[in-house]
Design an enzyme around this catalytic site. Structure first.
Site, PDB file in Angstrom:
ATOM      1  N   GLU A  51      53.585  43.275  46.828  1.00  0.00           N
ATOM      2  CA  GLU A  51      53.538  43.853  45.247  1.00  0.00           C
ATOM      3  C   GLU A  51      52.294  44.174  44.791  1.00  0.00           C
ATOM      4  O   GLU A  51      52.157  45.128  44.055  1.00  0.00           O
ATOM      5  CB  GLU A  51      54.363  42.905  44.577  1.00  0.00           C
ATOM      6  CG  GLU A  51      55.893  42.744  44.952  1.00  0.00           C
ATOM      7  CD  GLU A  51      56.105  41.562  46.030  1.00  0.00           C
ATOM      8  OE1 GLU A  51      55.168  41.237  46.495  1.00  0.00           O
ATOM      9  OE2 GLU A  51      57.166  41.219  46.258  1.00  0.00           O
ATOM     10  N   PHE A 113      65.262  28.984  40.102  1.00  0.00           N
ATOM     11  CA  PHE A 113      64.719  29.658  41.307  1.00  0.00           C
ATOM     12  C   PHE A 113      63.971  31.016  40.861  1.00  0.00           C
ATOM     13  O   PHE A 113      64.444  31.879  40.480  1.00  0.00           O
ATOM     14  CB  PHE A 113      65.886  29.730  42.306  1.00  0.00           C
ATOM     15  CG  PHE A 113      65.633  30.455  43.787  1.00  0.00           C
ATOM     16  CD1 PHE A 113      64.341  29.856  44.461  1.00  0.00           C
ATOM     17  CD2 PHE A 113      65.658  31.672  44.151  1.00  0.00           C
ATOM     18  CE1 PHE A 113      63.831  30.303  45.614  1.00  0.00           C
ATOM     19  CE2 PHE A 113      65.184  32.460  45.179  1.00  0.00           C
ATOM     20  CZ  PHE A 113      64.453  31.620  45.953  1.00  0.00           C
ATOM     21  N   GLN A 114      62.859  30.974  41.460  1.00  0.00           N
ATOM     22  CA  GLN A 114      61.821  32.240  41.310  1.00  0.00           C
ATOM     23  C   GLN A 114      61.795  32.453  39.992  1.00  0.00           C
ATOM     24  O   GLN A 114      61.624  33.829  39.591  1.00  0.00           O
ATOM     25  CB  GLN A 114      62.548  33.592  42.195  1.00  0.00           C
ATOM     26  CG  GLN A 114      62.346  32.886  43.504  1.00  0.00           C
ATOM     27  CD  GLN A 114      62.467  34.199  44.634  1.00  0.00           C
ATOM     28  OE1 GLN A 114      63.074  35.302  44.215  1.00  0.00           O
ATOM     29  NE2 GLN A 114      61.630  34.378  45.506  1.00  0.00           N
ATOM     30  N   LYS A 163      68.480  39.055  35.289  1.00  0.00           N
ATOM     31  CA  LYS A 163      69.308  39.828  35.894  1.00  0.00           C
ATOM     32  C   LYS A 163      70.908  40.066  35.227  1.00  0.00           C
ATOM     33  O   LYS A 163      71.501  40.970  35.395  1.00  0.00           O
ATOM     34  CB  LYS A 163      69.693  38.900  36.962  1.00  0.00           C
ATOM     35  CG  LYS A 163      70.437  39.731  38.301  1.00  0.00           C
ATOM     36  CD  LYS A 163      70.266  38.678  39.636  1.00  0.00           C
ATOM     37  CE  LYS A 163      71.170  39.639  40.760  1.00  0.00           C
ATOM     38  NZ  LYS A 163      71.185  38.769  41.892  1.00  0.00           N
ATOM     39  N   MET A 481      28.009  44.047  49.948  1.00  0.00           N
ATOM     40  CA  MET A 481      27.516  43.991  48.754  1.00  0.00           C
ATOM     41  C   MET A 481      27.133  42.514  48.355  1.00  0.00           C
ATOM     42  O   MET A 481      26.129  42.242  47.797  1.00  0.00           O
ATOM     43  CB  MET A 481      28.368  44.457  47.625  1.00  0.00           C
ATOM     44  CG  MET A 481      28.007  44.732  46.333  1.00  0.00           C
ATOM     45  SD  MET A 481      26.783  45.767  46.034  1.00  0.00           S
ATOM     46  CE  MET A 481      27.584  47.251  45.438  1.00  0.00           C
TER      47      MET A 481
HETATM   48  C1  LIG Z   1      30.365  47.081  42.667  1.00  0.00           C
HETATM   49  C2  LIG Z   1      30.628  47.991  41.626  1.00  0.00           C
HETATM   50  C3  LIG Z   1      29.563  48.689  41.091  1.00  0.00           C
HETATM   51  C4  LIG Z   1      29.444  49.661  39.991  1.00  0.00           C
HETATM   52  N1  LIG Z   1      28.233  50.300  39.783  1.00  0.00           N
HETATM   53  C5  LIG Z   1      28.420  51.259  38.823  1.00  0.00           C
HETATM   54  C6  LIG Z   1      27.345  52.097  38.381  1.00  0.00           C
HETATM   55  O1  LIG Z   1      26.130  52.151  39.053  1.00  0.00           O
HETATM   56  N2  LIG Z   1      27.589  53.203  37.576  1.00  0.00           N
HETATM   57  C7  LIG Z   1      28.924  53.533  36.939  1.00  0.00           C
HETATM   58  O2  LIG Z   1      28.725  54.359  36.120  1.00  0.00           O
HETATM   59  N3  LIG Z   1      29.724  52.333  37.061  1.00  0.00           N
HETATM   60  C8  LIG Z   1      29.499  51.432  38.084  1.00  0.00           C
HETATM   61  N4  LIG Z   1      30.562  50.775  38.423  1.00  0.00           N
HETATM   62  C9  LIG Z   1      31.825  51.008  37.504  1.00  0.00           C
HETATM   63  C10 LIG Z   1      31.702  50.253  35.977  1.00  0.00           C
HETATM   64  O3  LIG Z   1      32.170  48.450  36.455  1.00  0.00           O
HETATM   65  C11 LIG Z   1      32.863  50.686  35.044  1.00  0.00           C
HETATM   66  O4  LIG Z   1      34.242  50.434  35.616  1.00  0.00           O
HETATM   67  C12 LIG Z   1      32.524  52.039  34.679  1.00  0.00           C
HETATM   68  O5  LIG Z   1      31.085  52.070  34.580  1.00  0.00           O
HETATM   69  C13 LIG Z   1      33.538  52.239  33.480  1.00  0.00           C
HETATM   70  O6  LIG Z   1      33.418  53.905  33.238  1.00  0.00           O
HETATM   71  P1  LIG Z   1      33.771  54.462  31.932  1.00  0.00           P
HETATM   72  O7  LIG Z   1      32.475  53.845  30.843  1.00  0.00           O
HETATM   73  O8  LIG Z   1      33.652  55.933  32.084  1.00  0.00           O
HETATM   74  O9  LIG Z   1      34.942  53.741  31.107  1.00  0.00           O
HETATM   75  P2  LIG Z   1      36.511  53.810  31.592  1.00  0.00           P
HETATM   76  O10 LIG Z   1      36.761  52.408  32.161  1.00  0.00           O
HETATM   77  O11 LIG Z   1      36.853  55.014  32.479  1.00  0.00           O
HETATM   78  O12 LIG Z   1      37.013  53.984  30.246  1.00  0.00           O
HETATM   79  C14 LIG Z   1      37.389  54.962  29.631  1.00  0.00           C
HETATM   80  C15 LIG Z   1      36.736  55.207  28.131  1.00  0.00           C
HETATM   81  O13 LIG Z   1      37.486  56.277  27.518  1.00  0.00           O
HETATM   82  C16 LIG Z   1      38.217  56.020  26.618  1.00  0.00           C
HETATM   83  N5  LIG Z   1      39.180  56.758  26.716  1.00  0.00           N
HETATM   84  C17 LIG Z   1      40.571  56.755  27.291  1.00  0.00           C
HETATM   85  N6  LIG Z   1      41.178  58.017  27.165  1.00  0.00           N
HETATM   86  C18 LIG Z   1      40.607  58.624  26.310  1.00  0.00           C
HETATM   87  C19 LIG Z   1      41.032  59.907  25.458  1.00  0.00           C
HETATM   88  N7  LIG Z   1      41.960  60.644  25.894  1.00  0.00           N
HETATM   89  N8  LIG Z   1      40.012  60.501  24.559  1.00  0.00           N
HETATM   90  C20 LIG Z   1      38.812  59.557  24.468  1.00  0.00           C
HETATM   91  N9  LIG Z   1      38.556  58.542  24.962  1.00  0.00           N
HETATM   92  C21 LIG Z   1      39.383  57.976  25.734  1.00  0.00           C
HETATM   93  C22 LIG Z   1      38.669  54.705  26.747  1.00  0.00           C
HETATM   94  O14 LIG Z   1      38.977  54.187  25.481  1.00  0.00           O
HETATM   95  C23 LIG Z   1      37.398  54.013  27.295  1.00  0.00           C
HETATM   96  O15 LIG Z   1      36.514  53.403  26.455  1.00  0.00           O
HETATM   97  C24 LIG Z   1      30.764  49.645  39.544  1.00  0.00           C
HETATM   98  C25 LIG Z   1      31.659  49.063  39.781  1.00  0.00           C
HETATM   99  C26 LIG Z   1      31.618  48.185  40.836  1.00  0.00           C
HETATM  100  C27 LIG Z   1      33.047  47.566  41.394  1.00  0.00           C
HETATM  101  C1  LIG Z   2      39.143  40.526  45.430  1.00  0.00           C
HETATM  102  C2  LIG Z   2      38.025  40.558  45.459  1.00  0.00           C
HETATM  103  N1  LIG Z   2      37.225  39.448  45.924  1.00  0.00           N
HETATM  104  C3  LIG Z   2      35.880  39.542  45.899  1.00  0.00           C
HETATM  105  C4  LIG Z   2      35.079  40.400  45.501  1.00  0.00           C
HETATM  106  C5  LIG Z   2      33.539  40.259  45.479  1.00  0.00           C
HETATM  107  N2  LIG Z   2      32.912  41.191  46.531  1.00  0.00           N
HETATM  108  C6  LIG Z   2      32.303  42.576  45.942  1.00  0.00           C
HETATM  109  S1  LIG Z   2      31.941  43.319  47.088  1.00  0.00           S
HETATM  110  C7  LIG Z   2      32.394  42.278  48.443  1.00  0.00           C
HETATM  111  C8  LIG Z   2      32.040  42.619  49.656  1.00  0.00           C
HETATM  112  C9  LIG Z   2      32.775  43.707  50.234  1.00  0.00           C
HETATM  113  O1  LIG Z   2      32.759  43.815  51.433  1.00  0.00           O
HETATM  114  P1  LIG Z   2      33.246  45.324  52.576  1.00  0.00           P
HETATM  115  O2  LIG Z   2      34.374  45.598  52.102  1.00  0.00           O
HETATM  116  O3  LIG Z   2      32.990  45.010  54.076  1.00  0.00           O
HETATM  117  O4  LIG Z   2      32.100  46.232  51.942  1.00  0.00           O
HETATM  118  P2  LIG Z   2      30.673  46.462  51.961  1.00  0.00           P
HETATM  119  O5  LIG Z   2      30.029  46.039  50.912  1.00  0.00           O
HETATM  120  O6  LIG Z   2      30.041  45.894  53.222  1.00  0.00           O
HETATM  121  O7  LIG Z   2      30.415  47.945  52.202  1.00  0.00           O
HETATM  122  C10 LIG Z   2      32.939  41.179  47.805  1.00  0.00           C
HETATM  123  C11 LIG Z   2      33.308  40.033  48.724  1.00  0.00           C
HETATM  124  C12 LIG Z   2      35.877  41.490  45.366  1.00  0.00           C
HETATM  125  N3  LIG Z   2      35.066  42.294  44.560  1.00  0.00           N
HETATM  126  N4  LIG Z   2      37.112  41.436  44.901  1.00  0.00           N
END
Ligand SMILES: Cc1cc2nc3c(=O)[nH]c(=O)nc-3n(C[C@H](O)[C@H](O)[C@H](O)COP(=O)(O)OP(=O)(O)OC[C@H]3O[C@@H](n4cnc5c(N)ncnc54)[C@H](O)[C@@H]3O)c2cc1C
Ligand SMILES: Cc1ncc(C[n+]2csc(CCOP(=O)(O)OP(=O)(O)O)c2C)c(N)n1
Lengths: 584, 187
Positions: A51, A113-114, A163, A481
């Site tokens: 799911e 159940f469930q 259900k 990472m």
């Molecule tokens: C390992 C990792 C590393 C990351 N590193 C980076 C990084 O280096 N740089 C980076 O940028 N991000 C990075 N991120 C992602 C970060 O965590 C955020 O998800 C991201 O920066 C959010 O993007 P955003 O501000 O565009 O917002 P979103 O999450 O896309 O939100 C959208 C915003 O726009 C608004 N909005 C929605 N619809 C409308 C509309 N129709 N009109 C006006 N407003 C609207 C919403 O209210 C919200 O405030 C990383 C994520 C991970 C997992």
């Molecule tokens: C469900 C979940 N558990 C743990 C983490 C923490 N976490 C972030 S990146 C990462 C490692 C990811 O390893 P891999 O998929 O091999 O990618 P790589 O960073 O090596 O490119 C972990 C464990 C997460 N983001 N999501």
């Protein structure tokens, strides 16, 4: 009024809402609905293998089409398995409509159940949810659910259907009759504030546009207007991870992504600018770094449809609540009608500075020897798929950041990634959802081996429906990472960040009846990628890469934009201090 | 309280101030929130406060419009101006919420609370308790030869003061409703 069973009402409501695909998994509490699905041909049901995967597939479908994704799962474990996807969609503003079965109304509360308190469990991870206790209320609630999921800031909604409500007869109500008047978020921006922004734009000496996922949420019109705005002003533009594609990567004003792993030029420009136009982005902590050192000299504009995004992390000078498309339309109209010009000399000087930053070439890397650098693998993937009708999904980790850095997006809705929640296991099912929506397109999931294993059961789904999704695994045999953070933060004590006992991915693919390709040499890479692209069916591409490569540039947590670590020669030893270490 | 007649979302005329000053000083605000009286609505509102780490100093809820099924939640909270604005924006974007009013900033308002206070004692303490109750205009709702249950309405600090005076006189139990509040004037 037409009388029908609750289950029929559910399916009819979906059809009337224009739904063509439902991702789901059956169980006792949704059998009546599955029976109705069996009897019709308008809606295709995709049987996933878990799911959680149904929710991510629906997210991929939604993000790549702009339509809401629909999920159907059973009560109890079916519903709890959907929680991660709901939370993911809430964080990334993805519209989902999730239907869950529930035990009959007369058994609710008896630990039947469930039975699980699904609305209780999902209240904090949905935009809104409903438990429908009467068949007569079912149609209206379903239509309202679609309205809420797709209007304002999009997000996931859930409808829990006992259900007995599915079996009982009730009356149907078409979408137009459903009451939605109460939830009507404001889309038009305040004209006075827009006028103030036009004024500030004309004065700006060091402007930057900081765009985000909200532009993509707003639709293709908004993307078009954003591009017009950039060409009308000549302002530099950067984007968040979620906004990639809203401005073309080949556009000449493009600075690349900003933030923790963004480009040097984007982050330096954010830090030094005197005018920041934030369009549909939410000042996330990956962007701001140290908030008290965030862009200290700028006048800040924030366009966002959700008032709670405004002033949440960063105080702005010109808040405009409304939809990006509507506001940009008014803004551009006013800019043109007033015959406005930018401060051309100053902006030209600013570009000079930006070009100096660009010259640092912060994404450069050296591919030497016979081990594939992950950056090189992506550079080749980019080169060999450029111009194709291409959609990219990713898992979470280093590979995700490298994909954001080394792949270019020319159009919106072509890049699906888990940004806010950072859900490992998102990418594979998301690629399934994208491929369902775009059967003829090239869909590639850029993955890490660890993330990919989290939802690998979806190989079954890909095979069953003949989905030619390409799983491009950058296999560093590490939780890369995590390992990088341990290197920077925890004295290279690599506690549990190994990928031990990995499967033989080629054999694994073959076990499912799919194609597996292994590549461990830079010289073979192009041929291997071409082989992957040429194969008409799911491919598991095991690309063995450098094990201890770090992802740069990087703003260490707790640091400011102008304190970035660049590649190769970065002094990583004391990069993160005590204050930053508590941040993630 | 006049309905603001605003669409969902916000403008510069909204309940919350989009140009809030950032300050570290905590303020106490009384919010009146009109919601649909549907299943789980209180859980939603409380969940928002606990999930996002906001304070609830007092909370009351009751259906105030039986035909329209609207409930009024009065919540007293403390936080910096920025947090208070976040609370209002977060409340206002909930689907079940119709209106959010910040009675603390929208003009003068009345705040009342009802308390039941049980006091046990005999002799001079009992007499003193009765005298104090008269000063505070508390009513006796129940009496035995050695106890009273007083009913008192008023501003929360008046109730605090009364309860404090009852402590040395044999305070046994206190039940308080929490604050109900309303803007003064004809609107
Ligand atoms: C390992 C990792 C590393 C990351 N590193 C980076 C990084 O280096 N740089 C980076 O940028 N991000 C990075 N991120 C992602 C970060 O965590 C955020 O998800 C991201 O920066 C959010 O993007 P955003 O501000 O565009 O917002 P979103 O999450 O896309 O939100 C959208 C915003 O726009 C608004 N909005 C929605 N619809 C409308 C509309 N129709 N009109 C006006 N407003 C609207 C919403 O209210 C919200 O405030 C990383 C994520 C991970 C997992
Ligand atoms: C469900 C979940 N558990 C743990 C983490 C923490 N976490 C972030 S990146 C990462 C490692 C990811 O390893 P891999 O998929 O091999 O990618 P790589 O960073 O090596 O490119 C972990 C464990 C997460 N983001 N999501």
């Amino acid at each position: 009024m037409t009388r029908m069973s609750g289950a029929e009402i559910v399916v009819k409501s979906l059809i009337d809402q224009g739904v063509d695909t439902v991702f789901g998994y059956p169980g006792g509490a949704v059998l009546p609905i599955y029976d109705e699905i069996f009897k019709q041909n308008s809606i295709k049901h995709i049987l996933v293998r878990h799911e959680q995967a149904a929710t991510h597939a629906a997210e991929g479908y939604a993000r790549s089409t702009g339509k809401p994704g629909v999920v159907l799962v059973t009560s109890g474990p079916g519903a709890t398995n959907a929680v991660t996807g709901l939370t993911d969609a809430l964080m990334d503003s993805i519209p989902l409509v999730v239907l869950t079965g529930q035990v009959p109304t007369f058994m609710i509360g008896n630990d039947a159940f469930q039975e699980a308190d699904t609305v209780g469990i999902t209240r904090p991870c949905t935009k809104h949810n409903w438990l429908v206790k009467e068949t007569d209320a079912l149609a209206e609630t379903l239509h309202q659910a679609f309205h809420v999921a797709t209007n304002g800031r999009p997000g996931p909604v859930l409808i829990d259907i006992p259900k007995d409500v599915q079996f009982a007869e009730g009356s149907y109500m078409p979408p137009k009759k459903a009451k939605t008047s109460h939830y009507q978020p404001q889309v038009k921006g305040d004209m006075q504030e827009i006028a103030a922004v036009v004024e500030a734009m004309a004065k700006a000496k060091r402007p930057i546009i900081y765009s985000g996922g909200g532009v993509i949420n707003s639709g293709s019109g908004a993307t078009q207007l954003l591009r017009e705005l950039v060409s009308a002003t000549g302002f530099p533009i950067t984007s968040t991870l979620m906004g990639l594609g809203c401005y073309p990567a080949s556009g000449k004003n493009w600075l690349g992504m900003l933030g923790m792993h963004g480009t040097y030029e984007a982050n330096m420009a954010m830090h030094d600018c005197d005018f920041m136009l934030c369009i549909g982005a939410r000042f996330d902590d990956r962007i701001t770094g140290r908030t008290d050192a965030f862009s200290p000299k700028s006048v800040k504009v924030h366009i966002d449809i959700d008032p709670s995004s405004i002033n949440k992390n960063i105080r702005v000078d010109h808040p405009i609540v409304g939809d990006v498309g509507h506001i940009l339309e008014d803004l551009l109209r006013m800019w043109k009608a007033d015959g406005r010009r930018t401060n051309a000399d100053a902006v030209k000087k600013w570009w000079g500075k930006i070009d100096d930053w660009r010259a640092i070439d912060c994404l450069k890397f050296k591919q030497e020897g016979n081990i594939i650098k992950p950056q090189y693998a992506l550079e080749r993937l980019e080169a060999l798929t450029k111009g194709m009708d291409r959609y990219i999904t990713t898992e979470v980790g280093q590979h995700q950041m490298w994909a954001a850095q080394y792949l270019g997006f020319e159009e919106p809705n072509r890049w699906m990634t888990s940004g806010g929640l950072g859900t490992m296991g998102y990418g594979f099912p998301a690629s399934v959802g994208v491929q369902i929506a775009h059967p003829e397109a090239l869909v590639i999931n850029v993955a890490g081996e660890a993330s990919w294993l989290m939802n690998m059961q979806e190989m079954g789904t890909a095979m069953q429906y003949g989905l030619p999704v390409k799983q491009f695994i950058l296999n560093n045999e590490r939780l890369g990472m995590v390992r990088q953070w341990q290197e920077l933060l925890h004295g290279e004590r690599y506690s549990s960040s190994w990928s031990e006992s990995l499967p033989d991915f080629v054999k694994l693919a073959e076990a499912f009846g799919a194609k597996g390709i292994l590549c461990d040499n830079p010289e073979d890479l192009d041929e291997a990628i071409k082989e992957m692209l040429a194969h008409d069916g799911p491919v598991l591409f095991d690309c063995l890469v450098e094990k201890h490569e770090n992802c740069f540039p990087m703003i260490p947590s707790g640091k400011a934009h102008n304190e970035m670590l660049l590649g190769e020669n970065a002094d990583t030893a004391n990069a993160i201090q005590a204050g930053g270490a508590v941040l993630v | 309280m006049s309905p603001l007649d605003l669409k969902k979302g916000a403008s510069r005329k909204s309940a919350y101030d989009l140009k809030t000053p950032f300050s570290d000083v905590n303020e106490r605000h009384t919010l009146a929130v009109l919601v649909d009286n549907v299943d789980g609505v209180l859980a939603r509102v409380i969940g928002l406060f606990s999930g996002r780490g906001y304070n609830i100093d007092s909370l009351t809820v009751a259906e105030v419009d039986h035909t329209g099924h609207r409930s009024r939640i009065t919540v007293v909270t403390t936080g910096t101006p920025q947090v208070i604005n976040q609370i209002k924006a977060q409340l206002d974007r909930m689907v079940v919420v119709h209106e959010v009013h910040d009675l603390t900033v929208e003009g003068p308002s009345v705040e009342r609370e009802l308390a039941l206070v049980k006091v046990r004692g005999t002799g001079t303490e009992r007499v003193e308790a009765m005298r104090t109750a008269e000063i505070f205009r508390a009513r006796v709702m129940d009496t035995t030869t050695e106890s009273f249950v007083f009913e008192l309405t008023g501003a929360p600090d008046k109730i605090d003061a009364f309860v404090e005076l009852m402590v040395p006189l044999g305070l046994v139990e206190v039940a308080r409703t929490g604050v109900a509040a309303m803007a003064r004037g004809s609107h």
